[in-house]
Design an enzyme around this catalytic site. Structure first.
Site, PDB file in Angstrom:
ATOM      1  N   HIS A 213       0.670  -1.354   0.113  1.00  0.00           N
ATOM      2  CA  HIS A 213       0.109   0.420   0.182  1.00  0.00           C
ATOM      3  C   HIS A 213       1.008   1.482  -0.087  1.00  0.00           C
ATOM      4  O   HIS A 213       2.269   1.323   0.696  1.00  0.00           O
ATOM      5  CB  HIS A 213      -0.968  -0.390   1.157  1.00  0.00           C
TER       6      HIS A 213
ATOM      7  N   HIS B 111       0.152  12.219  -5.074  1.00  0.00           N
ATOM      8  CA  HIS B 111      -0.359  12.111  -3.897  1.00  0.00           C
ATOM      9  C   HIS B 111       0.989  12.344  -3.224  1.00  0.00           C
ATOM     10  O   HIS B 111       0.841  12.694  -1.672  1.00  0.00           O
ATOM     11  CB  HIS B 111      -1.313  10.745  -3.960  1.00  0.00           C
ATOM     12  N   GLU B 112       1.562  10.735  -3.329  1.00  0.00           N
ATOM     13  CA  GLU B 112       2.632  10.770  -2.248  1.00  0.00           C
ATOM     14  C   GLU B 112       3.503  11.758  -1.901  1.00  0.00           C
ATOM     15  O   GLU B 112       4.341  12.197  -1.167  1.00  0.00           O
ATOM     16  CB  GLU B 112       3.357   9.322  -2.553  1.00  0.00           C
TER      17      GLU B 112
ATOM     18  N   HIS C  21       3.318  14.390  -0.028  1.00  0.00           N
ATOM     19  CA  HIS C  21       3.823  14.560   1.540  1.00  0.00           C
ATOM     20  C   HIS C  21       4.574  14.649   1.565  1.00  0.00           C
ATOM     21  O   HIS C  21       5.205  14.953   2.865  1.00  0.00           O
ATOM     22  CB  HIS C  21       3.428  12.682   1.769  1.00  0.00           C
TER      23      HIS C  21
ATOM     24  N   GLU D 271      -3.224  14.945   3.502  1.00  0.00           N
ATOM     25  CA  GLU D 271      -3.611  14.360   2.061  1.00  0.00           C
ATOM     26  C   GLU D 271      -3.611  14.641   0.794  1.00  0.00           C
ATOM     27  O   GLU D 271      -4.390  14.439  -0.403  1.00  0.00           O
ATOM     28  CB  GLU D 271      -5.315  12.948   2.484  1.00  0.00           C
TER      29      GLU D 271
ATOM     30  N   HIS E  15      -6.035   0.921   6.162  1.00  0.00           N
ATOM     31  CA  HIS E  15      -6.001   1.418   6.711  1.00  0.00           C
ATOM     32  C   HIS E  15      -6.519   1.458   7.595  1.00  0.00           C
ATOM     33  O   HIS E  15      -6.882   1.759   9.711  1.00  0.00           O
ATOM     34  CB  HIS E  15      -6.979   2.848   6.483  1.00  0.00           C
TER      35      HIS E  15
END
Ligand code: X8Z
Ligand code: ZN
Length: 605
Positions: A335, A365-366, A369, A393, A493
């Site tokens: 994941h 997206h990552e 972060h 996020e 999650h």
């Protein structure tokens, strides 16, 4: 004896009854230095475990996690003596954040705490090493990253049902451990002064837990009409394609037909639901595949976007230490995740990339972060976080909203941008991911809050899960489920214990951020066609918010970027406005919505 005589000689010692602000500052500085060390050790151990799942790495990760949690809990206890002290706002905020810093509060009893951290590691390992082995016709077993691709591309309902059922078996063995996990973590939360772990999570939004729940509901009501239109349209098109396999008397959609294992994002079935007379657009998966785009190049596309805004290139260590593809020889947690190993420059990604449009988005997206980590790394340790978890996020997704046809043309991935008549098809494809996700993003923690509060007991875990999925998403399991199953365990999650309301918030925030950055870039056309690629003004604006980290209440960070100080779905609705009108037309003859079976938790005999 010694202590007494010491106190008698020196009544104004470091543990005096009325502590000073200077003492509080000194306490906090020392606490932060210690927490930095312990958290970094725990991160490193977790990194190794998730990159190399074995009984040993699992045990080491659990031990390091336990040490960090134990010391944090002690520090919260020691900090109580400063509770009544009036102190500067920044310092008071650090004390508040210290108390809220644990996602997995644990009992002070060392035996129970160690039991909890071991369970937590083992749940994560069970998920990470989970596989579905299709059997005689195929020798290879499939991990979740392979299954993602099959669910996305599969068009045979029987095959999809098999993949769905096969993967969901990963949950059942987790059930008892999860129930114990809930008990132990709740005990930890209560010892810290919260009613349960869910209530503790809801306390981390600069408002009361009740206000937070009400705010989520307000946002859901803003976007629900859009979801209902999308659901109605997609259901009809699926029935046209699959016939009886997609049709249910209650109006729900079978959860395995939506191109995603959890029916959380539906973009992969765009080909099935595309408007009949849509002009040809582009297929990013095919473009990337034809160009033989590998994992590293996928990430470079993302990095290039950030540098175009004025952010630095990723450090060399990022490339040396990240894991970008599934290794052949061992189990890893696939994941996608972003890491901040030393809370400084040692940022990394861990993902099992495939050359698909989905993973292209995931990379952005990552990286959001990692660029957040880099932006706040100079702040005091407890401020090295995002304004709230939804902000973290939302950053990469905000960037990904700028992946427009014009942008793809600019970076050479397509030759010709599609005509304006492609707007609706493109908006539909985007809504299949962004709008379809909203009820899912909301219900995961609704389930968990009910579980943590004890409203849902272990004997009803699966029933309660499906009651929420049916109510909010209008999707139904493709085969009968019972309490012999534990379907929440098949969603990363839950075994990983990552709070999920953050993703719901992020879906709303990202349109607020995006609209603001488009304005900074001087853009004034229809919102969905904006790309702020190469805008240094947008970059500077974004950076000024990221650099605040968690140092201010989140509405301040929101205001820095958007001028608004509330979550607001208006920009999202503005973005999809043309699509909403089109969907309403398409659905004119259709009955919207679905009926839910009697509330299975309160069913009368
Ligand atoms: O878990 C993630 C990211 C890592 S923070 C890949 N997401 C949620 C999910 O996959 O369920 C991003 C979208 C929602
Ligand atoms: Zn994320």
């Amino acid at each position: 004896m010694l202590v007494i005589s010491f106190l008698a000689i020196c009544p104004r010692s470091a543990v005096s009854a009325t502590p000073t602000v200077a003492e509080a500052r000194a306490f906090m500085d020392k606490a932060e230095a210690e927490l930095l060390q312990l958290s970094s050790r725990a991160q490193r151990a977790a990194w190794v475990e998730e990159n190399f799942i074995t009984g040993d790495t699992e045990a080491i990760a659990a031990q390091e996690n336990e040490r960090a949690i134990a010391r944090t809990t002690e520090l919260v206890g020691e900090a109580r003596r400063f509770e009544d002290l009036s102190m500067p706002a920044d310092l008071a905020r650090e004390f508040k954040l210290l108390k809220l810093s644990l996602t997995m509060p644990a009992p002070t009893d060392a035996r129970l705490r160690s039991e909890l951290t071991r369970i937590a590691s083992s749940l994560e390992a069970s998920y990470g090493s989970g596989k579905y082995c299709p059997g005689p016709s195929e020798t290879k077993c499939l991990g979740i990253d392979d299954l993602d691709v099959r669910m996305a591309q599969g068009r045979d309902p029987k095959e999809l049902e098999k993949l769905w059922t096969g993967w969901h078996k990963v949950g059942a063995p987790m059930r008892n451990r999860y129930a114990r996990f809930v008990e132990l973590s709740n005990q930890g939360a209560r010892e810290l002064g919260f009613p349960d772990t869910g209530a503790m999570w809801r306390s981390n939004y600069d408002m009361t837990p009740e206000e937070f729940s009400a705010d989520l509901e307000r946002l859901w009501q803003q976007v629900k009409p859009l979801y209902l239109e999308l659901h109605t349209y997609v259901r009809r098109r699926l029935i046209e394609k699959y016939g009886a396999a997609a049709k249910r008397a209650d109006g729900m959609i079978p959860a395995d037909l939506l191109g995603n294992m959890w029916a959380q994002e539906w973009g992969n079935i765009y080909d099935i639901v595309a408007p009949e007379s849509a002009p040809a657009t582009y297929d990013l998966t095919k473009i990337l595949t034809d160009r033989h785009t590998g994992p590293r190049q996928m990430v470079e596309f993302g990095e290039n976007f950030f540098t175009s805004l004025g952010f630095s290139k990723l450090p060399d260590t990022f490339w040396q230490r990240s894991l970008l593809a599934r290794p052949r020889d061992r189990d890893v947690v696939c994941h996608a995740s972003a890491w901040d190993i030393d809370y400084d420059e040692d940022v990394r990604l861990k993902l099992c990339l495939h050359t698909t449009a989905d993973d292209f988005t995931t990379v952005h997206h990552e990286l959001g972060h990692d660029y957040y980590f880099l932006a706040f790394r100079k702040l005091p340790f407890l401020f090295r976080g995002s304004a709230n978890d939804g902000f973290h996020e939302a950053i990469g997704d905000t960037i990904a909203l700028s992946i427009t046809p014009e942008y793809l043309k600019k970076i050479g991935l397509i030759e010709q941008a599609p005509p304006a008549s492609a707007d609706i098809p493109l908006l539909l494809r985007s809504a299949l991911d962004k709008i379809a996700f909203l009820p899912f993003g909301l219900l995961i923690d609704k389930w968990r809050w009910e579980v943590f509060s004890g409203q849902v007991k272990p004997a009803d875990y699966n029933k309660a899960w499906w009651a929420l999925r049916e109510e909010y998403q209008g999707v139904a399991p493709p085969v009968d489920r019972s309490e012999a199953d534990f379907d929440p365990g098949a969603k990363y999650h839950i075994p990983d214990n990552t709070p999920y309301a953050r993703y719901f918030l992020a879906r709303i925030y990202q349109f607020q951020f995006y609209r603001a950055l488009c304005q900074s870039a001087g853009y004034s056309g229809p919102l969905h066609r904006c790309s702020f690629y190469e805008s240094k003004e947008a970059g500077a604006k974004l950076k000024s918010m990221l650099e605040l980290g968690m140092s201010k209440p989140w509405p301040v960070a929101m205001r820095t970027l958007t001028g608004q100080d509330k979550a607001d779905a208006t920009p999202l609705i503005e973005y999809y406005r043309p699509l909403l009108a089109w969907l309403k037309q398409q659905n004119e003859e259709q009955k919207a919505g679905w009926s839910i079976p009697r509330d299975p938790l309160n069913a009368q005999p």
